[in-house]
Design an enzyme around this catalytic site. Structure first.
Site, PDB file in Angstrom:
ATOM      1  N   LYS A 184      -5.758  26.642   5.929  1.00 31.64           N
ATOM      2  CA  LYS A 184      -4.837  27.085   6.981  1.00 31.64           C
ATOM      3  C   LYS A 184      -3.526  27.543   6.356  1.00 31.64           C
ATOM      4  O   LYS A 184      -2.932  26.811   5.555  1.00 31.64           O
ATOM      5  CB  LYS A 184      -4.524  25.903   7.890  1.00 31.64           C
ATOM      6  N   ILE A 185      -3.104  28.723   6.764  1.00 31.18           N
ATOM      7  CA  ILE A 185      -1.826  29.260   6.278  1.00 31.18           C
ATOM      8  C   ILE A 185      -1.027  29.762   7.475  1.00 31.18           C
ATOM      9  O   ILE A 185      -1.541  30.542   8.280  1.00 31.18           O
ATOM     10  CB  ILE A 185      -2.069  30.420   5.266  1.00 31.18           C
TER      11      ILE A 185
END
Ligand code: E4P
Length: 216
Positions: free
Chosen positions: A84-85
């Site tokens: 996740k970014i």
């Protein structure tokens, strides 16, 4: 629509997995901070061993080089890990680099269809609009899901819309009707989806009547 659980709690994940409805898990630093006595890496591996599907773990680096290094490390924890970014210019640049290496990215903290389009174009596998937080701020969170689904469809973009920050069973139905590919739910919402008072009273009535005759 596939259902993910939005939690880092292994007991909740095990219960949902046993029901046969769980297709993946999303975690974030806030959810992980509720857990104790275990590292993030250990918990993510434990979740991956429990769930046969994508498990999102979030980066906390803020710059491209740090994001790329951290993401590579997280992706190496287990084959089904998705990184996740958060979306910003550095997040997009890192996503563009990492997706070319075959690392799957869940672009998080998405609050507009413009952000969804950018995330999809940069190569994110999942794009996560935060419905509940938008609703809390006086917007229509589900509209971002509807718009994102339509845009991805129009241009055959392979990214999947992952409806996040779900607060209610109504959100789940609306996300499914909007064509969201995935919704990630708190465990309480998953439990609420299952319940109906007429099911409970119906079971009680059938049980009571079953005591009035011999089964065989
Ligand atoms: C998504 O992946 C996030 O973990 C999550 O849905 C955030 O939801 P919240 O607004 O309930 O914190």
């Amino acid at each position: 629509m596939r259902l993910f659980l939005d939690t880092a709690n292994i007991d909740e994940i095990r219960q949902a997995a046993r029901m046969g409805v769980l297709a993946g898990v999303t975690t974030n630093p806030t959810l992980m901070a509720r857990e104790s006595g275990i590292t993030y890496r250990e918990r993510v591996i434990e979740i991956c061993e429990t769930v046969n599907g994508p498990v999102s773990a979030e980066c906390t680096s803020r710059y491209v080089e740090g994001l790329v290094q951290e993401a590579r490390g997280i992706a190496s924890w287990y084959p089904n890990v998705v990184v996740k970014i958060p979306i910003d210019a550095n997040g997009l640049e890192a996503t563009s680099l990492l997706s070319k290496e075959g690392i799957k990215i869940n672009m998080t903290l998405v609050f507009s269809a413009n952000q969804s389009l950018l995330a999809a174009l940069a190569g994110a596998t999942y794009v996560s609009p935060f419905i509940g937080r938008l609703d809390d701020a006086g917007h229509d969170g589900m509209e971002v899901v509807r718009q994102s689904v339509q845009i991805f469809d129009n241009y055959h973009l392979p990214a999947q819309v992952l409806a996040a920050s779900i607060r209610s069973t109504t959100h789940v139905i609306q996300a499914a009707m909007a064509g969201s590919h995935v919704a990630t739910l708190p465990f309480a919402v998953l439990q609420a989806m299952l319940k109906h008072p007429l099911t409970d009273s119906g079971i009680e009535r059938f049980l009571a009547d079953s005591r009035k005759y011999a089964a065989v």
